[in-house]
Design an enzyme around this catalytic site. Structure first.
Site, PDB file in Angstrom:
ATOM      1  N   GLY A  73      11.471  30.804   4.589  1.00  0.00           N
ATOM      2  CA  GLY A  73      12.407  30.812   3.478  1.00  0.00           C
ATOM      3  C   GLY A  73      11.832  31.531   2.287  1.00  0.00           C
ATOM      4  CG  ASP A  87      11.277  29.365  17.276  1.00  0.00           C
ATOM      5  OD1 ASP A  87      10.118  28.920  17.326  1.00  0.00           O
ATOM      6  OD2 ASP A  87      11.689  30.081  16.345  1.00  0.00           O
ATOM      7  N   GLY A 126       7.888  32.484   9.792  1.00  0.00           N
ATOM      8  CA  GLY A 126       8.254  32.713   8.384  1.00  0.00           C
ATOM      9  C   GLY A 126       8.068  34.153   7.953  1.00  0.00           C
TER      10      GLY A 126
HETATM   11 ZN    ZN Z   1       9.369  29.111  12.788  1.00  0.00          ZN
END
Ligand code: ZN
Length: 293
Positions: free
Chosen positions: A187, A85, A220
């Site tokens: 985030g 990733d 996310g």
């Molecule tokens: Zn990511």
């Protein structure tokens, strides 16, 4: 005879999900407990899975660890692939192309905002991947994160993926998995949460613009409510990256019991809790019972 990408394990897993309308978890792991937890959960649930490492692992634990994870994943009784990733550095991409990864996500080609430049740099890596039998996932647009120090309420305008760009990008590069930016961030989502910023009409348009040649990946996810993850799957997302949300019980158990139990006992219990949590996510994504191996 099947040819690349049909011969590729990540492709086979994702393509089955695409044909049957569910999604597969990309489970980020950092240690052997995580590797064992995902494999055990997948075998118990008869679910396909994707184990994800970060470039951090390439350096901290090294290539031998990557080979162990690949061997363990590939020996499972259900389809499990190994994915790298967010690979940013050119030297990491070089290293990864020589390791038994099934797929690699390259970060950054979309970040400059210059489509032609993105096509050129990504297309070259897709070709290298093809030669190595490795699938490439690329981000187009920019999935922002708190690590960028950007206020998410204002961050994403202009960096969201445009459906017409996605179509050109996928056709020109041949990239096999696309991580679009439709308001998702790595985030905190800020006031109003993910509901306020996720643009599902954009996600749907991107999915129909690129078609089956590049299934979509959701990044996310940590603060995205369950119903919105399911909505994204309905729009065409086939790989859902899961990081913090897969090991909360594991982390809690380890912090409560470190040093208080025999290591053999605490490891077994911790891996079991970890596997339970991963298994719940397999039920949620609809991948339970889908293993065709
Ligand atoms: Zn990511």
């Amino acid at each position: 005879m099947a040819i690349f990408p049909q011969t590729n394990r990540t492709w086979q897993i994702i393509d089955h999900a695409r044909q049957h309308g569910y999604a597969v978890g990309g489970y980020c792991v950092y240690n052997t407990d995580g590797v064992m937890a995902v494999i055990r959960a997948a075998e118990r649930k008869r679910s396909p899975a994707i184990i994800q490492l970060f470039p951090w692992t390439l350096h901290f634990q090294g290539p031998h660890f990557v080979r162990y994870v690949a061997a363990a994943a590939h020996a499972a009784s259900v389809p499990i692939s190994l994915h790298l990733d967010h690979c940013i550095q050119a030297s990491d991409i070089e290293l990864a192309l020589g390791l038994p990864f099934d797929s690699i996500m390259i970060d950054g080609p979309g970040s400059s905002g210059d489509l032609e430049e993105s096509i050129k740099s990504c297309g070259h890596i897709v070709q290298r991947g093809k030669e190595a039998g490795i699938l490439i996932e690329a981000e187009l647009g920019r999935v922002d994160g708190v690590e960028d120090g950007v206020d998410v309420k204002h961050a994403v305008a202009g960096r969201l993926t445009r459906p017409e760009d996605a179509k050109v990008f996928v056709q020109a590069t041949g990239v096999q998995l696309l991580a679009p930016s439709f308001g998702n961030v790595h985030g905190p989502y800020g006031a109003g949460g993910a509901e306020k910023v996720l643009q599902f009409d954009r996600l749907e348009s991107i999915a129909s613009a690129v078609g089956p040649s590049a299934p979509l990946v959701l990044h996310g996810t940590h603060e995205i409510p369950d119903e919105l993850v399911l909505k994204a799957i309905k729009c065409g997302v086939r790989k859902v990256n899961l990081n913090k949300s897969v090991r909360q019980k594991y982390g809690q158990f380890m912090s409560d019991n470190a040093g208080k139990m025999e290591l053999t006992k605490s490891k077994q219990t911790a891996v079991d809790l970890y596997a339970q949590e991963v298994g719940e996510l397999m039920d949620f994504l609809g991948s339970t019972g889908r293993a065709s191996k």
